[in-house]
Design an enzyme around this catalytic site. Structure first.
Site, short mmCIF file in Angstrom:
data_model
loop_
_atom_site.label_atom_id
_atom_site.label_comp_id
_atom_site.label_asym_id
_atom_site.label_seq_id
_atom_site.Cartn_x
_atom_site.Cartn_y
_atom_site.Cartn_z
N ASP A 1 0.86 -1.18 0.00
CA ASP A 1 0.00 0.00 0.00
C ASP A 1 0.90 1.23 0.00
O ASP A 1 1.58 1.52 0.99
CB ASP A 1 -0.90 -0.01 1.24
CG ASP A 1 -1.91 1.13 1.26
OD1 ASP A 1 -1.72 2.12 0.52
OD2 ASP A 1 -2.88 1.05 2.03
N HIS A 2 0.88 1.97 -1.12
CA HIS A 2 1.80 3.10 -1.26
C HIS A 2 1.48 4.24 -0.31
O HIS A 2 2.31 5.13 -0.07
CB HIS A 2 1.78 3.62 -2.71
CG HIS A 2 3.11 4.14 -3.18
ND1 HIS A 2 3.95 4.87 -2.38
CD2 HIS A 2 3.75 4.02 -4.37
CE1 HIS A 2 5.05 5.20 -3.06
NE2 HIS A 2 4.95 4.69 -4.27
N ARG A 3 0.28 4.25 0.27
CA ARG A 3 -0.06 5.27 1.25
C ARG A 3 0.70 5.05 2.55
O ARG A 3 0.92 5.98 3.33
CB ARG A 3 -1.56 5.26 1.53
CG ARG A 3 -2.44 5.54 0.33
CD ARG A 3 -3.90 5.29 0.63
NE ARG A 3 -4.15 3.92 1.05
CZ ARG A 3 -5.34 3.44 1.39
NH1 ARG A 3 -6.40 4.23 1.34
NH2 ARG A 3 -5.49 2.17 1.75
#
Length: 439
Positions: A411-413
């Site tokens: 998850d790039h967040r």
């Protein structure tokens, strides 16, 4: 005054369930702790206990009724001296009934939010169950919700005095007006609404004249479809891939299993993978994190979830504090969780939480694949089969090694590219040098 028994929320994500079986009948006397019914959630069949004592005055939802929303009245409890005449005008909710309700598959007791509301038997409908700013359901009786709506009160700001902190009539009558703050608007990504796909009628029409069997969706399959669709639409996935040489691990595992034969312990490759991931999360603590809507929660322990396939779906039981446990302890715990998952006997706290997940399809002969992140986890490791491949050694010579392909979905967040690469490198290092994991 008669007490409505409401459909309980038996897990934090439960929105509706099936009333599989009544364990009482009208006229029965019940006490606090007595079993009232068996309720099917999307994951399991659980027993529902009474909070108060009294006489079952009316059963409002029949056995086998599907799609009963949380906080829907399902029965009425009478106090001493009350009769059915005191109940007033109550009617069963309109929901889809099934004449062939699935039998109970387990009876795991949890600490559910009990669905009881006092004196809520007038005919006017109650507003929908409210939620707090954090998204958690606020438990309040139907009458309390109606009064709060009339007075313009924000139930999330009221402390309940009922069972399990439930908000009752007296709480809202004594509260002053506190308007709910306007929720912040989400940032707009596109003015075009997301496609929801073709309607069921359109798809069915497409296959007119073709032979097929229609399979109704059970609660678990509906939940899987909704959560994974949400995950792919809302989580910015990116993927990191590595090949891991397993020969040292396989040799070490064989030696350990010979020494553990007397204890009836047999370690699997998956046990080593769990341990390797747990220790890697400690080595790269910034990656041991989950997405919490408007913030990131960085966990201290390594709580590792492992996907377990069951008939009709899957569970992801969580091995908590995995970094602290021995390989043999992890192996025994994983076997127990997997067995009870297949029997649908896991309690919610055993399959919720964690920051990281493992999905291993290597035993099915899958070389490599990309797994979908299970929110709110920050990452999931997809594990393929170990296969013999030609490799170039450190000395430049060609050799044959057992190589396992893995893909880390991130998850790039929560985790940026370099941090994800560091985490995957730590996992690889642990698996290629297994004795380090015992240090």
């Amino acid at each position: 005054m008669p007490t409505e028994i409401l459909m309980p929320a038996l897990s934090p994500t439960m929105e509706e369930g099936t009333l599989a079986k009544w364990l009482v009948k009208e006229g029965d006397t019940v006490s606090s702790g007595d079993l009232l019914a068996e309720i099917e959630t999307d994951k399991a069949t659980m027993e529902f206990e009474a909070v108060d004592e009294g006489v079952v005055g009316k059963i409002m939802v029949a056995e086998g009724t599907e799609g009963v929303k949380v906080n829907t009245p399902i029965a009425v409890l009478l106090e001493d001296g009350e009769s059915a005449d005191d109940i007033g005008d109550t009617s069963a909710p309109k929901s889809k009934a099934s004449s062939n309700a699935a039998p109970a598959e387990g009876s795991d007791k949890t600490d559910p939010a009990k669905g009881y509301g006092r004196g809520d038997t007038d005919a006017s409908p109650a507003p929908a169950a409210p939620k707090s700013d954090s998204g958690d359901r606020v438990f309040a009786s139907p009458l309390a919700r109606r009064i709060a709506k009339d007075k313009g009160l924000d139930l999330s700001q009221i402390k309940g005095s009922g069972p399990k902190g439930r908000i009752v009539k007296a709480d809202v009558e004594n509260a002053t007006s506190m308007p709910k703050a306007e929720a912040p608007k989400a940032a707009s990504i596109s003015s075009t609404p997301a496609s929801t796909g073709q309607s069921s009628d359109a798809v069915v029409k497409m296959y007119e004249g073709r032979e097929y069997e229609e399979i109704p969706l059970n609660g678990m399959r509906k939940t899987i479809a909704a959560r994974l669709t949400e995950a792919k639409q809302t989580i910015p996935h990116f993927y990191l891939r590595r090949d891991i040489q397993l020969d040292a691990l396989l040799k070490f595992r064989s030696q350990l299993n010979k020494q553990l034969e007397g204890r009836d312990v047999k370690l699997s490759v998956n046990d080593f993978i769990i341990k390797a991931c747990a220790l890697a999360l400690q080595s790269v603590p910034t990656a041991n994190a989950v997405w919490a809507g408007d913030r990131v929660l960085q966990l201290k322990p390594s709580d590792v979830a492992v996907a377990v396939a069951i008939e009709g779906g899957l569970f992801t039981p969580v091995l908590k504090d995995a970094e602290m446990k021995s390989l043999s302890a992890l192996s025994a715990e994983m076997k127990d969780l997997a067995t009870r998952a297949r029997d649908r006997k896991l309690a919610p706290h055993e399959y919720q939480g964690g920051s990281f997940a493992i999905s291993n399809l290597g035993m099915f002969g899958i070389d490599n694949f990309d797994a979908v992140i299970n929110p709110p986890h920050g990452a999931i490791l997809a594990v393929g089969a170990g296969v013999k491949k030609p490799v170039v050694g450190d000395d430049g010579e060609l050799a044959v090694a057992t190589v396992m392909s893995v893909t880390l979905s991130v998850d790039h967040r929560v985790i940026d590219g370099a941090l994800g690469a560091e985490l995957l490198s730590a996992i690889k290092e642990n698996l290629e040098n297994p004795m380090v994991m015992l240090a």
